[in-house]
Design a protein around this motif. Structure first.
Motif, PDB file in Angstrom:
ATOM      1  N   MET A 118      12.291 -42.620  -0.893  1.00  0.00           N
ATOM      2  CA  MET A 118      13.098 -41.580  -1.505  1.00  0.00           C
ATOM      3  C   MET A 118      14.028 -40.954  -0.458  1.00  0.00           C
ATOM      4  N   ALA A 121      16.772 -43.289   0.322  1.00  0.00           N
ATOM      5  CA  ALA A 121      17.793 -43.284  -0.729  1.00  0.00           C
ATOM      6  C   ALA A 121      18.667 -42.042  -0.632  1.00  0.00           C
ATOM      7  N   MET A 122      18.120 -40.963  -0.076  1.00  0.00           N
ATOM      8  CA  MET A 122      18.916 -39.761   0.129  1.00  0.00           C
ATOM      9  C   MET A 122      19.820 -39.898   1.347  1.00  0.00           C
TER      10      MET A 122
ATOM     11  N   ALA B  50      19.825 -47.869  -6.323  1.00  0.00           N
ATOM     12  CA  ALA B  50      19.588 -46.831  -5.321  1.00  0.00           C
ATOM     13  C   ALA B  50      20.034 -47.263  -3.926  1.00  0.00           C
ATOM     14  N   VAL B  74      23.063 -42.370  -4.706  1.00  0.00           N
ATOM     15  CA  VAL B  74      22.430 -42.059  -5.984  1.00  0.00           C
ATOM     16  C   VAL B  74      21.102 -41.384  -5.684  1.00  0.00           C
ATOM     17  N   TYR B  76      17.313 -40.272  -6.983  1.00  0.00           N
ATOM     18  CA  TYR B  76      16.412 -40.739  -8.029  1.00  0.00           C
ATOM     19  C   TYR B  76      15.140 -39.938  -8.151  1.00  0.00           C
ATOM     20  N   LEU B  78      11.085 -40.355  -9.830  1.00  0.00           N
ATOM     21  CA  LEU B  78      10.114 -41.317 -10.332  1.00  0.00           C
ATOM     22  C   LEU B  78       9.044 -40.639 -11.173  1.00  0.00           C
ATOM     23  N   PHE B 147      20.517 -33.189  -4.740  1.00  0.00           N
ATOM     24  CA  PHE B 147      20.963 -34.284  -3.872  1.00  0.00           C
ATOM     25  C   PHE B 147      22.326 -34.791  -4.312  1.00  0.00           C
TER      26      PHE B 147
END
Lengths: 217, 250
Positions: A118, A121-122, B50, B74, B76, B78, B147
């Motif tokens: 995560m 991805a940021m 992603a 992008v 995300y 979950l 974000f």
């Protein structure tokens, strides 16, 4: 040969001023050694986590150093570094380094993959992932390591003092042993246990301060 | 205008093709669902969009910029909330701002005003373990929103919740979306959820996964749970079910 508890307590009270003087030396050694051991262990864990090659090269060696009995290398350290503080601190560093490095490494390696993804991805880099996920996630392992290392540090200091030194609880121990003052011998053993326990409690306290989220659950 | 364009993406693992020539378009302010069975390549596609893995063929575009294999564009969310247990909700939510280089204090100040809007009042100083599953997902959506206000990728965000919580989360979600108008690609295997929440639905079927149907939900945007009881809703559901059973090849 076996003193009664009352004799031990009497000896403890009688000898208290002297014991305090020796404790200060032993504790200083333990603290310096512990701090250096923690810093080195931390550094090693971070490097071994970030560079896989380093992990593969160093980890077996690290395990190997732990198979060498402390009592066996202590006299060598005295021969090489003299009777002052240096050999004691080095011995403590060798013994405390391991639990810290291994604990932290396990913590780093068990960081949650999904959370790391995560952050990636940021757009987070390696260092940010370390700072936000790996490091805080390894805190309980780190403190577990410090707790073990703290007791190792005191014991390590005493053992290295047995083998040569001018002051400290270990030196005191050898002296009273040679004088067959078993009451004093037991008094100092008791004191060392108390010091170790207090140190571990101190680590627990620090852990609670550094990990406020744990108590909330 | 398309905010997100997925162009002709294929991907295989170990000689086995997982997804085949998939193209998706997401327009500004739209909620689009990708509906398919578990293990149908949804997660593979998700990781490619992603930027976490590369497709064998095809490309991903955001605002007419090629971002294939580039993470950081992008955001995300979950099924797992992925809130960090050692951070307060405020610090968790402000995390993406800090990753972008904002100072802690500034990031907190920027995140705090959204708490009311997302129904998270009073949770700022709490830790994730003190929150219910629904509240954690709310916080996770706020983190996603902070974000990127452009495109969000939601992968079965509510599927771990119990039925009643899920329902109230759906209402909450529609309500929040009304306010923030976040363009969203919503991945799910729940037909009701897809029809209720989306403007358009892509059906991903088969092995390797392909998009075999696209359905536009033409109802008014301000939907409520009542929509689920209407004739139209059932019509959509029937259409989807028929298509899925017709396509079934395994």
């Amino acid at each position: 040969m076996l003193p009664s508890p009352i004799q031990v307590i009497e000896a403890l009270i009688m000898e208290f001023p002297i014991l305090i003087q020796h404790s200060v030396i032993t504790l200083t050694e333990a603290f310096i050694g512990l701090l250096a051991g923690i810093s080195l262990g931390f550094l090693a864990a971070v490097l071994m986590d970030q560079f896989d090659g380093l992990y593969k090269a160093l980890y077996p060696l690290m395990v190997l150093t732990q198979t060498i009995p402390t009592v066996a290398i202590a006299p060598l350290l005295v021969l090489w570094f003299g009777y002052e503080m240096a050999p004691k601190v080095i011995l403590i560093v060798i013994t405390t380094f391991f639990p810290i490095a291994v604990g932290l490494l396990n913590g780093f390696k068990s960081a949650d993959k999904d959370s790391m993804n995560m952050l990636r991805a940021m757009g987070a880099g390696r260092w940010q992932i370390f700072r936000h996920i790996k490091f805080p996630g390894a805190m309980s392992e780190f403190f577990a390591g410090v707790r073990i290392a703290a007791s190792y540090a005191v014991v390590g200091a005493v053992i290295s003092e047995w083998l040569g030194g001018f002051k400290g609880l270990g030196v005191y121990m050898t002296r009273v042993k040679q004088a067959f003052s078993f009451d004093k011998m037991f008094a100092v053993i008791f004191l060392i246990s108390v010091i170790s326990l207090l140190l571990m409690k101190g680590v627990d306290f620090l852990q609670k301060k550094c990990m406020p989220w744990e108590k909330e659950n | 205008m398309a905010v997100l364009e997925v162009k002709d993406i294929s991907k295989s693992f170990d000689e086995e093709q997982i997804i085949n020539h998939i193209s998706i378009e997401l327009h500004e302010g739209e909620i689009v669902s990708l509906l398919g069975v578990s293990g149908g390549g949804k997660t593979t596609l998700f990781n490619i969009i992603a930027g976490l893995s590369l497709p064998d063929e095809g490309s991903v575009w955001i605002d007419n910029e090629d971002v294939t294999g580039k993470p950081g564009n992008v955001s995300y969310m979950l099924q797992k909330d992925l809130l960090l247990p050692y951070r307060t909700i405020l610090d968790n939510v402000a995390l993406p701002l800090m990753i972008r280089g904002m100072k802690k204090k500034e990031a907190r100040e920027k995140a705090a005003p959204y708490f009311a809007e997302f129904g998270l009042d009073g949770t700022e100083k709490k830790y994730p373990a003190q929150l219910s599953g629904g509240m954690k997902q709310r916080a996770a959506l706020l983190r996603t929103y902070l974000f990127s206000k452009k495109v969000a990728l939601l992968d079965e965000p509510f599927s771990a919740l119990d039925m009643l919580t899920k329902q109230s989360m759906h209402e909450w979600y529609l309500d929040v979306m009304e306010k923030i108008k976040l363009s969203t690609l919503f991945i799910t295997h729940d037909i009701d959820e897809a029809v209720l929440l989306s403007d358009r639905i892509y059906l991903l079927t088969g092995k390797p996964g392909e998009i075999t149907k696209e359905i536009a939900i033409r109802e008014l945007k301000s939907r409520t749970q009542d929509f689920k009881l209407t004739e139209e809703f059932l019509q959509y559901k029937k259409e989807i079910l028929n298509h899925l059973s017709g396509e079934e090849t395994i």
